[in-house]
Scaffold this active site. Sequence first.
Site, PDB file in Angstrom:
ATOM      1  N   ASP A   1     -51.281  25.400  48.045  1.00 22.95           N
ATOM      2  CA  ASP A   1     -51.919  25.623  46.748  1.00 22.95           C
ATOM      3  C   ASP A   1     -51.771  24.403  45.844  1.00 22.95           C
ATOM      4  O   ASP A   1     -52.741  23.935  45.225  1.00 22.95           O
ATOM      5  CB  ASP A   1     -51.348  26.870  46.073  1.00 22.95           C
ATOM      6  CG  ASP A   1     -49.818  26.888  46.061  1.00 22.95           C
ATOM      7  OD1 ASP A   1     -49.182  25.939  46.577  1.00 22.95           O
ATOM      8  OD2 ASP A   1     -49.258  27.864  45.535  1.00 22.95           O
ATOM      9  N   ASN A   2     -50.556  23.874  45.792  1.00 26.35           N
ATOM     10  CA  ASN A   2     -50.302  22.703  44.957  1.00 26.35           C
ATOM     11  C   ASN A   2     -51.042  21.475  45.490  1.00 26.35           C
ATOM     12  O   ASN A   2     -51.592  20.683  44.717  1.00 26.35           O
ATOM     13  CB  ASN A   2     -48.800  22.428  44.899  1.00 26.35           C
ATOM     14  CG  ASN A   2     -48.459  21.316  43.925  1.00 26.35           C
ATOM     15  OD1 ASN A   2     -48.779  21.376  42.747  1.00 26.35           O
ATOM     16  ND2 ASN A   2     -47.813  20.287  44.427  1.00 26.35           N
TER      17      ASN A   2
END
Length: 448
Positions: free
Chosen positions: A288-289
């Site tokens: 996600d990051n």
Amino acid sequence: MPGERGTPPPLPPSLTLAGGASFYLAVGGLVLYGVVWAVGLNGWRVAKTRYGRAWAPSRLAALPPASVPGVTIIRPLCGLDSNLYNTLETVMQLEYPRYEVIFAFQDAGDEAIAVAQLLIKNYAHVDARIVINPAKVGVNPKVNNLMQPFAEAKYDLLWVIDSTVAVTDGTLGRMVDAWLGGGDVERTAEAGYTPPARGDVGLVHQVPIAVVYTSSWGSLIEQAFLNGNHAKMYLSINDVAVDSCVVGKSNMYSRANIAGLRTPSPSLRAAPDPPSGLAGFGPFMAEDNMIAMTLWRAGLKHAMTGDVALDFIGALSVRQYIDRRARWIRVRKVMVLPATLVEPFTESLLGSLVGSWALHRLFGLPQAAVFGASVLAWFLVDNSVRRNLSTNARHIGPQTSFATFAVAWAARELLALPVWLYAMVGSTVVWRGHRYRILASGEAKRVD
């Protein structure tokens, strides 16, 4: 004797070598303390002004389906998570005229398939289906789970929501509003819709807050962290928007944009035919990051709405809480080492210790009194943040009492530095039952 002819008078303490060093340390400590408080108070301001009230429905909710961008909602699933039926049900009740839901699985024998089937039966009017695909492109099971839904989605706009997350009924319309920059109705028609370009919003997300039904000390401590200090910093960093800061609990982005991303994986880039798009994020635990950061560096802005991602936390032991926090610290230390090194000073105890010592050294203020006042102020700000964020969650989950929050918050603060020290001396993590080593590139290598 001092002062006699030929004997220089003693230097003031601040001008001695040790005194000069402590003076400059105190100045640096006070600056750091002030910056941390400024960031925290800005997060508190955002929580109060953006989340401390109910939001009106999106203007898109009342439009005919052909006049709004379609959205594909993807729920990657694996096993029976806490409160699963209720969390998944929230996407079947959205106030938005044009969307589909994909329940994504990797295993045809997954117990959660029965839950998805029941939801599809109970909400037959919703365009929803189940996708099962066991293919693997990397160590990250969520990326593996998303590959087939990305390929089969009807719409370019994809909203990926974790299995433990519930959303409120007006969230989707407000997310599309934020995606479109709040304006240009002409661009809402699918015929005229184009994926965002550099300078446009390319990712919309919500701040996650924890909801606890089965109270245990680990889950209550996790809730105090997520709904207090974590939320405060998350909101502030995204408000000033100097860099990407995204948690993948609830993210909307464009399939076309993701498909055009070059993999950030050094090992994959060294391959003769490196994958692009979603498959290029398979080696990372914090996909996600990495996706958010890659979109940011491509010039696509991030936006937030006044909604929250309600993360239902199951019963955790204190040991499980410690392992959970240590896992993500070990991931962050190879991805953003400078920020991870500063992290202990953003916590109430060490931050207040530094600030109170600096104020005592520079201005003679009583250190114990300043320390106590600082910790108390820290707690009151965190409690205010969690109360304002809970405005969006009152009809979904139980509210933790002030006394329970206070005890859990204190436990979290006492554990913060020991957990950080424990995490910093190791490089392996246990994730979904398997052991991994986090490499310098941020990639995860399975070692069991």
